[in-house]
Design a protein around this motif. Structure first.
Motif, PDB file in Angstrom:
ATOM      1  N   GLU A 159       0.642  -1.425  -0.336  1.00  0.00           N
ATOM      2  CA  GLU A 159       0.045   0.017   0.002  1.00  0.00           C
ATOM      3  C   GLU A 159       0.388   1.799  -0.069  1.00  0.00           C
ATOM      4  O   GLU A 159       0.587   2.667  -0.755  1.00  0.00           O
ATOM      5  CB  GLU A 159      -0.649   0.302   1.610  1.00  0.00           C
ATOM      6  CG  GLU A 159      -2.153  -0.848   0.706  1.00  0.00           C
ATOM      7  CD  GLU A 159      -2.909  -0.993   2.313  1.00  0.00           C
ATOM      8  OE1 GLU A 159      -3.872  -1.615   2.354  1.00  0.00           O
ATOM      9  OE2 GLU A 159      -2.785  -0.536   3.109  1.00  0.00           O
ATOM     10  N   LEU A 160       1.879   1.247   1.189  1.00  0.00           N
ATOM     11  CA  LEU A 160       2.891   2.625   1.196  1.00  0.00           C
ATOM     12  C   LEU A 160       3.775   2.233  -0.307  1.00  0.00           C
ATOM     13  O   LEU A 160       3.575   3.613  -0.611  1.00  0.00           O
ATOM     14  CB  LEU A 160       4.077   2.116   1.808  1.00  0.00           C
ATOM     15  CG  LEU A 160       4.374   3.150   2.705  1.00  0.00           C
ATOM     16  CD1 LEU A 160       3.183   4.100   3.734  1.00  0.00           C
ATOM     17  CD2 LEU A 160       5.199   2.550   3.682  1.00  0.00           C
ATOM     18  N   GLU A 161       3.907   1.588  -0.810  1.00  0.00           N
ATOM     19  CA  GLU A 161       4.954   1.642  -2.336  1.00  0.00           C
ATOM     20  C   GLU A 161       3.643   1.802  -3.268  1.00  0.00           C
ATOM     21  O   GLU A 161       3.802   3.138  -4.018  1.00  0.00           O
ATOM     22  CB  GLU A 161       4.578   0.321  -2.767  1.00  0.00           C
ATOM     23  CG  GLU A 161       6.370  -0.328  -2.189  1.00  0.00           C
ATOM     24  CD  GLU A 161       6.687  -1.758  -1.922  1.00  0.00           C
ATOM     25  OE1 GLU A 161       7.662  -2.457  -1.952  1.00  0.00           O
ATOM     26  OE2 GLU A 161       5.976  -2.847  -2.950  1.00  0.00           O
ATOM     27  N   ALA A 162       2.665   2.019  -3.370  1.00  0.00           N
ATOM     28  CA  ALA A 162       1.576   2.150  -4.959  1.00  0.00           C
ATOM     29  C   ALA A 162       1.145   4.173  -4.200  1.00  0.00           C
ATOM     30  O   ALA A 162       1.733   4.708  -5.287  1.00  0.00           O
ATOM     31  CB  ALA A 162       0.305   1.755  -4.277  1.00  0.00           C
ATOM     32  N   ALA A 163       1.596   4.237  -2.771  1.00  0.00           N
ATOM     33  CA  ALA A 163       1.016   5.237  -2.383  1.00  0.00           C
ATOM     34  C   ALA A 163       2.151   6.192  -2.700  1.00  0.00           C
ATOM     35  O   ALA A 163       2.474   7.583  -3.391  1.00  0.00           O
ATOM     36  CB  ALA A 163       1.399   6.315  -0.816  1.00  0.00           C
ATOM     37  N   VAL A 164       3.533   5.757  -2.985  1.00  0.00           N
ATOM     38  CA  VAL A 164       4.895   6.074  -3.597  1.00  0.00           C
ATOM     39  C   VAL A 164       4.994   6.841  -4.662  1.00  0.00           C
ATOM     40  O   VAL A 164       5.310   7.926  -5.542  1.00  0.00           O
ATOM     41  CB  VAL A 164       5.910   6.252  -2.610  1.00  0.00           C
ATOM     42  CG1 VAL A 164       7.074   6.538  -3.464  1.00  0.00           C
ATOM     43  CG2 VAL A 164       6.191   6.006  -1.035  1.00  0.00           C
ATOM     44  N   ARG A 165       4.512   5.639  -5.491  1.00  0.00           N
ATOM     45  CA  ARG A 165       4.149   5.671  -7.051  1.00  0.00           C
ATOM     46  C   ARG A 165       3.263   6.745  -7.538  1.00  0.00           C
ATOM     47  O   ARG A 165       3.383   7.250  -8.721  1.00  0.00           O
ATOM     48  CB  ARG A 165       3.675   4.316  -7.478  1.00  0.00           C
ATOM     49  CG  ARG A 165       5.055   3.168  -7.626  1.00  0.00           C
ATOM     50  CD  ARG A 165       4.284   2.097  -9.002  1.00  0.00           C
ATOM     51  NE  ARG A 165       3.411   1.209  -8.528  1.00  0.00           N
ATOM     52  CZ  ARG A 165       3.176   0.341  -7.195  1.00  0.00           C
ATOM     53  NH1 ARG A 165       4.496  -0.110  -6.959  1.00  0.00           N
ATOM     54  NH2 ARG A 165       2.214   0.027  -7.108  1.00  0.00           N
ATOM     55  N   HIS A 166       2.170   6.818  -7.258  1.00  0.00           N
ATOM     56  CA  HIS A 166       0.873   8.668  -7.082  1.00  0.00           C
ATOM     57  C   HIS A 166       1.633   9.424  -6.622  1.00  0.00           C
ATOM     58  O   HIS A 166       1.300  10.175  -7.799  1.00  0.00           O
ATOM     59  CB  HIS A 166       0.125   7.632  -6.256  1.00  0.00           C
ATOM     60  CG  HIS A 166      -1.197   9.030  -6.532  1.00  0.00           C
ATOM     61  ND1 HIS A 166      -2.020   9.118  -7.503  1.00  0.00           N
ATOM     62  CD2 HIS A 166      -1.759   9.735  -5.823  1.00  0.00           C
ATOM     63  CE1 HIS A 166      -2.731   9.662  -7.291  1.00  0.00           C
ATOM     64  NE2 HIS A 166      -2.774  10.352  -6.475  1.00  0.00           N
ATOM     65  N   ALA A 167       2.630   9.699  -5.733  1.00  0.00           N
ATOM     66  CA  ALA A 167       2.825  10.952  -5.624  1.00  0.00           C
ATOM     67  C   ALA A 167       4.141  11.182  -6.693  1.00  0.00           C
ATOM     68  O   ALA A 167       4.232  12.050  -7.568  1.00  0.00           O
ATOM     69  CB  ALA A 167       3.487  11.021  -4.055  1.00  0.00           C
ATOM     70  N   ASP A 168       4.877  10.494  -7.130  1.00  0.00           N
ATOM     71  CA  ASP A 168       6.069  10.066  -8.304  1.00  0.00           C
ATOM     72  C   ASP A 168       5.408  10.362  -8.863  1.00  0.00           C
ATOM     73  O   ASP A 168       5.808  11.466  -9.793  1.00  0.00           O
ATOM     74  CB  ASP A 168       6.859   8.969  -7.882  1.00  0.00           C
ATOM     75  CG  ASP A 168       8.012   8.645  -7.115  1.00  0.00           C
ATOM     76  OD1 ASP A 168       8.165   9.245  -6.667  1.00  0.00           O
ATOM     77  OD2 ASP A 168       8.344   7.715  -7.875  1.00  0.00           O
ATOM     78  N   ARG A 169       4.176   9.587 -10.019  1.00  0.00           N
ATOM     79  CA  ARG A 169       3.803   9.874 -10.578  1.00  0.00           C
ATOM     80  C   ARG A 169       3.109  11.583 -11.024  1.00  0.00           C
ATOM     81  O   ARG A 169       2.898  12.305 -11.959  1.00  0.00           O
ATOM     82  CB  ARG A 169       1.973   8.905 -11.168  1.00  0.00           C
ATOM     83  CG  ARG A 169       2.855   8.092 -12.769  1.00  0.00           C
ATOM     84  CD  ARG A 169       1.379   7.782 -12.434  1.00  0.00           C
ATOM     85  NE  ARG A 169      -0.030   7.149 -11.193  1.00  0.00           N
ATOM     86  CZ  ARG A 169       0.145   5.915 -11.229  1.00  0.00           C
ATOM     87  NH1 ARG A 169       0.607   4.738 -11.387  1.00  0.00           N
ATOM     88  NH2 ARG A 169      -1.152   6.026 -10.368  1.00  0.00           N
ATOM     89  N   LEU A 170       2.442  11.917  -9.175  1.00  0.00           N
ATOM     90  CA  LEU A 170       2.027  13.514  -9.985  1.00  0.00           C
ATOM     91  C   LEU A 170       3.071  14.247  -9.920  1.00  0.00           C
ATOM     92  O   LEU A 170       3.285  15.469 -10.363  1.00  0.00           O
ATOM     93  CB  LEU A 170       1.650  13.746  -8.467  1.00  0.00           C
ATOM     94  CG  LEU A 170      -0.108  13.346  -8.235  1.00  0.00           C
ATOM     95  CD1 LEU A 170      -0.724  13.960  -6.862  1.00  0.00           C
ATOM     96  CD2 LEU A 170      -0.669  14.146  -9.399  1.00  0.00           C
TER      97      LEU A 170
END
Ligand code: ADP
Ligand code: MG
Length: 361
Positions: free
Chosen positions: A122-133
């Motif tokens: 879940e944390l990895e997904a949140a980081v990926r989302h922030a990265d993409r943004l």
């Protein structure tokens, strides 16, 4: 003494956060700690004495690892692609298997250690989302800069052309379209920039009810034309909040516009402010935090279940000419103000967006 120590070691293994399962040399389960029960969804009683392969038949990779350790006496470590099925849910797990060495040097079986990776994923997904943004942000800022200048040129030229044409000239229809479309591209660029800009808040005391009232008034022409009834229920005890007024305005304007667009014709839009108490957002050890909650509720068509997850992703839209940036911007503004945004929607029954912002005591 021996018994006391045995109980002691059992307590140690029971207290470890990782799942531990022990098998004997025949592959039968002899021990399962509580964490393993939790991760695998199998109780100690169910598992004891059974063959490992019969209980974990769904996880081929794990069975292979166990077989390899049993056959060769070698450890297999940290395999991250193992999944457990627990009551219809798939749990990502990292697994290690190692031989159980007895004090006489013989092999006494196999130890399986499991770690639940749900939170990590879940944390990895949140980081990926922030990265993409953030990479979207850099790209968008550059692009917006490149687009804005030529756009200004087009706009200026169209305005000059319009001035050259007599009032009743049929070509004026075309210049009007050019100017309108320029305005549309401009607003997309502005939205992208809003999403990309690093959050620097201009904090001030903001009278929230004034902001909400102004937005509703600004939309009055549109809501009147569409026959939409607007109700506002404001709690007068709510004090001014410390916030960035222009961002807060943008936030609620986006939500209210979405509600109006969802309703279409007729229907009701309801904007409510209230004070709520929340334990999970308390600060500095206070028992509970005092929050301001604003609900923007409509009785439009609601949001399909499968769309709920993507709602806040940039560019997610179900509208023919939507940008899909509105809610992404809302989420950014809310998190910059250390608040939360939630949505409660049922297809056919309407939608409620709730924004919660911290209130100073
Ligand atoms: P846009 O409005 O440009 O489509 P948004 O990010 O504001 O982009 O909204 C994304 C999508 O979320 C919309 O296209 C719509 O499908 C859905 N949505 C947002 N608000 C509502 C609402 N109040 N009722 C139903 N659907 C909504
Ligand atoms: Mg929108």
């Amino acid at each position: 003494m021996h018994d006391v120590m045995e109980g002691y070691y059992e307590n140690v293994i029971d207290s470890v956060g990782d799942g531990v399962i022990v098998l004997d040399n025949s592959g039968a389960v002899t021990f399962v700690n509580p964490a393993a029960e939790e991760i695998c969804g199998v109780s100690r009683r169910q598992a004891k004495g059974k063959r490992f392969s019969s209980i974990f038949s769904g996880s081929d990779l794990l069975l292979e690892m166990v077989e390899k350790t049993m056959a060769t006496g070698m450890s297999v470590s940290d395999h991250e692609n193992v999944v457990m099925r627990r009551g219809g849910r798939v749990v990502p797990v990292s697994a290690s298997t190692s031989p159980l060495q007895m004090s006489d040097g013989e092999r006494g079986g196999t130890i399986v250690v499991l770690r639940d990776l749900t939170k990590v994923r879940e944390l990895e997904a949140a980081v990926r989302h922030a990265d993409r943004l953030s990479s979207l942000g850099t790209l968008a800022a550059g692009l917006a800069h490149e687009i804005k200048n030529p756009l200004g040129g087009i706009k200026g030229a169209a305005q000059l052309l319009e001035m050259e044409l007599p009032e009743s000239h049929e070509m004026r229809e075309y210049t009007r379209v050019v100017l309108k479309e320029v305005q549309r591209v401009n607003s997309i660029v502005e939205q992208l920039l809003a999403l990309a800009s690093p959050g620097k808040l201009k904090l001030d005391k903001v009278n929230l009810h004034q902001v909400l009232g102004d937005i509703i008034l600004l939309q009055k022409h549109d809501t009147d034309c569409r026959g939409i009834t607007v109700h506002q229920f404001f709690d007068p005890s709510i004090p001014p909040i410390v916030a960035d007024e222009s961002l807060i305005t943008q936030l609620f304007l986006n939500l209210i516009r979405n509600a109006i667009e969802a309703i279409g014709e007729g229907g009701t839009l309801k904007v409510t402010s209230r004070i709520v108490y929340d334990y999970s957002m308390s600060q500095r050890g206070e028992g509970r935090a005092r929050l301001l909650a604003v609900d923007v509720a409509d009785n439009g068509p609601g949001i399909a279940e499968e769309n709920l997850e993507q709602l806040f992703m940039p560019f997610f839209t179900t509208k023919p000419t939507g940008t899909g940036l509105g809610l992404a911007i809302c989420q950014k503004i809310v998190s910059e103000h250390r608040g939360m945004i939630n949505v409660d929607s049922h297809a056919g029954r309407g939608t409620v967006f709730t924004v919660s912002l911290p209130l100073l005591q």
